[in-house]
Enzyme design. Sequence first.
Site, short mmCIF file in Angstrom:
data_model
loop_
_atom_site.label_atom_id
_atom_site.label_comp_id
_atom_site.label_asym_id
_atom_site.label_seq_id
_atom_site.Cartn_x
_atom_site.Cartn_y
_atom_site.Cartn_z
N CYS A 90 -10.79 -16.78 -3.09
CA CYS A 90 -10.08 -17.81 -3.66
C CYS A 90 -8.69 -17.46 -3.48
CB CYS A 90 -10.37 -17.75 -5.32
SG CYS A 90 -10.73 -16.21 -6.24
N HIS A 102 -4.87 -19.25 -9.83
CA HIS A 102 -4.60 -18.01 -9.51
C HIS A 102 -2.96 -18.50 -9.06
CE1 HIS A 102 -8.43 -16.38 -9.85
NE2 HIS A 102 -8.82 -16.21 -8.61
#
Length: 334
Positions: free
Chosen positions: A126, A237
């Site tokens: 990710c 994130h």
Amino acid sequence: MKVAIVGATGLVGGVLLKVLSERDFPISELILVASPRSVGKKIRYQSKEYTIQSIEAAIEAKPNIAIFSAGGGTSGKYARQFTEVGTTVIDNSSFWRMDKQVPLVVPEVNGSVLTKDDLLIANPNCSTMQMMLPLKVLHDAFGIKRLVISTYQSFTGTGVKAVQQYEAEKTGNTLSVEECAYPHPIFANCLPHCGDFDDSAYTTEEIKLVNETRKILADDSIAVTATCVRVPVFGGHSESINIEFRNEFDIKKVIQLLEGSSGIVVQDDWKKNAYPTPLQAYDKDEVFVGRIRRDKSIKNGLNIWVVSDNLRKGAATNTVQIAEYLLEHQLING
Ligand code: A2P
């Protein structure tokens, strides 16, 4: 397409089902798979209820596509069993990513590496995924020499167990060591520890950023160093990225290139406090870039801040985009 989802009861599995439905992916038969303890449970997709099946039953059904998001062990053991029956596997775990035979794909960046012979395709980590979009366009324009990356990664990236730990700590409950995903509290804390430590004192997540960046950008000469931090943040994130280019660059050109790239949204107006945040990135598919400014401490240095929903573009959305790319370019048996 006959589609199997391995890990359908997990965090990413849930988002995968949502993304497949939102994008109206052409599914003629859906096979939902989880661990043996979940077999027989029911899950809704669109207006229909599906019963969780065993992975063996899914292999027997010979789906056209199997999307794996059930951890590296499951992918290592079963992905090839699917490809042997002619299924194309898109794997969200780290197990196959660095295998030379397995393409590691972000469709907007390197979808062109895919061929009809690729029955096993890896979805990047990710944190690597989200930064590939801006870094690819900047690498093509100015040549990246070195990257220094600091991540601020949502606890949701660790899966259901981490969310349970966060919720328990938030409400003042204590879990046993075995019930916790992390060795320290994650609520109101941050841990410079994503994945596991290896003998070099780096974590697996930091090493993924180094290796996967070079593989996706197809350039082993790029120097990369990273510190990955787990934060009690929901929604996405964030990454602070310091870039040293080989060539001179112009900030206006950087912004123009990023604004002109598919999948990227530039949010960069510090006079109005405009910059990307994980809360605002939540449930969106784009990669948000801001705080774009020259690093005056080195020649050809640039700082950027990159945020994206780790469960969507960082995981589920990218796997669905890979499947869509395969269909669109007729690279899949159907
Ligand atoms: P289960 O819910 O039965 O444990 P997360 O990363 O969010 O924790 O989710 C992991 C997903 O992988 C879950 O759907 C989990 O199912 C699934 N899973 C774990 N082990 C296996 C296995 N051996 N075979 C198939 N699915 C598995």
